[in-house]
Design an enzyme around this catalytic site. Sequence first.
Site, PDB file in Angstrom:
ATOM      1  NE  ARG A 252      -0.375 -13.217  -3.131  1.00 15.58           N
ATOM      2  CZ  ARG A 252      -1.153 -12.149  -3.115  1.00 15.58           C
ATOM      3  NH1 ARG A 252      -2.212 -12.080  -3.880  1.00 15.58           N
ATOM      4  NH2 ARG A 252      -0.893 -11.153  -2.310  1.00 15.58           N
TER       5      ARG A 252
ATOM      6  CG  ASP B  13      -1.902 -12.334   3.332  1.00 13.92           C
ATOM      7  OD1 ASP B  13      -1.993 -12.453   2.101  1.00 13.92           O
ATOM      8  OD2 ASP B  13      -1.746 -11.229   3.884  1.00 13.92           O
TER       9      ASP B  13
ATOM     10  CE1 TYR C 207      -1.513  -4.127   1.747  1.00 12.59           C
ATOM     11  CE2 TYR C 207       0.804  -4.646   2.087  1.00 12.59           C
ATOM     12  CZ  TYR C 207      -0.291  -4.553   1.250  1.00 12.59           C
ATOM     13  OH  TYR C 207      -0.170  -4.874  -0.076  1.00 12.59           O
TER      14      TYR C 207
ATOM     15  NE  ARG D 172     -10.913 -16.403   0.094  1.00 10.98           N
ATOM     16  CZ  ARG D 172     -11.797 -15.723   0.820  1.00 10.98           C
ATOM     17  NH1 ARG D 172     -12.651 -16.348   1.592  1.00 10.98           N
ATOM     18  NH2 ARG D 172     -11.833 -14.407   0.752  1.00 10.98           N
TER      19      ARG D 172
ATOM     20  NE  ARG E  60      -8.076 -13.562  -5.387  1.00  9.86           N
ATOM     21  CZ  ARG E  60      -8.007 -12.244  -5.338  1.00  9.86           C
ATOM     22  NH1 ARG E  60      -9.105 -11.528  -5.222  1.00  9.86           N
ATOM     23  NH2 ARG E  60      -6.843 -11.631  -5.414  1.00  9.86           N
TER      24      ARG E  60
END
Length: 352
Positions: free
Chosen positions: A33, A83, A158, A46, A37
């Site tokens: 990652r 992703d 998911y 973003r 962020r």
Amino acid sequence: MTTPATEGSATERKVLRVLAGETLFPPPIWVMRQAGRYLPEYRATRAEAGGFLDLCYTPKLATEVTLQPIRRYGFDAAILFSDILVIPDALGRKVAFQEGEGPVLEPLDLARVGDLDPQAIDGRLAPVYEAVERIRSTLPSETTFLGFCGAPWTVATYMIAGRGTPDQAPARRAALTDPKGFAQLIDVLVDASIRYLAEQIRRGADAVQIFDTWAGVLDEAEFERWVIRPTKRIVEGVRAIHSGARIIGFPKGAQASLERYIRETGVDAVGVDWTMPAGFVRERIQPIAAVQGNLDPMRVVIGGRALDEGVDRVLEGLGSGRLIFNLGHGITPDADPANVARLVERVRAAKR
Ligand code: 1CP
């Protein structure tokens, strides 16, 4: 077909060298990652993209965020910005990323698995493949370029729950109640993942990683069925298209089953989380695979002595074997970018 044109310059790509069997010290380093962020430049791009999926599906922006951590820190590997949930999205299941909430999908009823067509993914994923080409042509030649996908089990958790859950109860329940329907879903995901990874390699990825974030919630029999067997099929399927393709598996939380996972799937390397004892990894895992890990991401949040001691312990515990320095899971949004610089510097300055 063999592995692509990047091979000629492979000797300078340190992550690739470790995947091929060499031991390097100091070890090469990248961070799961690493585009994310915690970086102000990521947050800016973003915001420019609008939605998270718009970022993944706009080649120019996906390339930009992939390169941001390489420019800032000079990591030895770049990982494609995308992703694991682009596969369900490309299969026609609606995926939405809500700010601060994580992904939300329309929960899948196993009776409808027959509607999913793994061959249909390429249209929706064309911009991701274009990003792969752009990234490889922009990256420094010494940087290893990693593609990735989610493992079928983790992606299925998911798809069934429609969101992230703490214990994956909906998918575990589905797998035990309707193993046939669940196997059909896994089959679709295996086929889609082979197509997706093979195409990433064809367009310029040097190696690929299969993220099985939720492998650790299964008992031994279910781990064998839903983690080991599907991963083995993906490894074989990708290598049938690109012989010798380098593949990293990350069955997070696999604990003592990690050894069997390596032997049976045939991956070249495994990600190891920070709860794994160094002695076990050194004696049982490094002789049969390269290891990627395993600093606790919390140490990057805290910084200072907690960070330095953690780095030194990983290097002491695992530095004598095949190691790609990384965290034991993704870097968190609250990590200070200055701590990442300190981490890279300390690993690069290490002496045996
Ligand atoms: O708004 C944002 O910017 C969302 C944050 C974010 C980011 C930066 C998400 C949503 N995905 C990503 C990128 C991403 N995801 C990468 C890119 C490359 C890099 O590493 O720099 C990768 C490899 C992933 C993989 C991924 N997505 C995994 C497997 C690895 C892991 O960390 O466990 C999983 C489980 C996901 C699902 C996902 N996507 C995003 C979130 C917040 C989540 C987790 C949801 C949950 O379980 O609650």
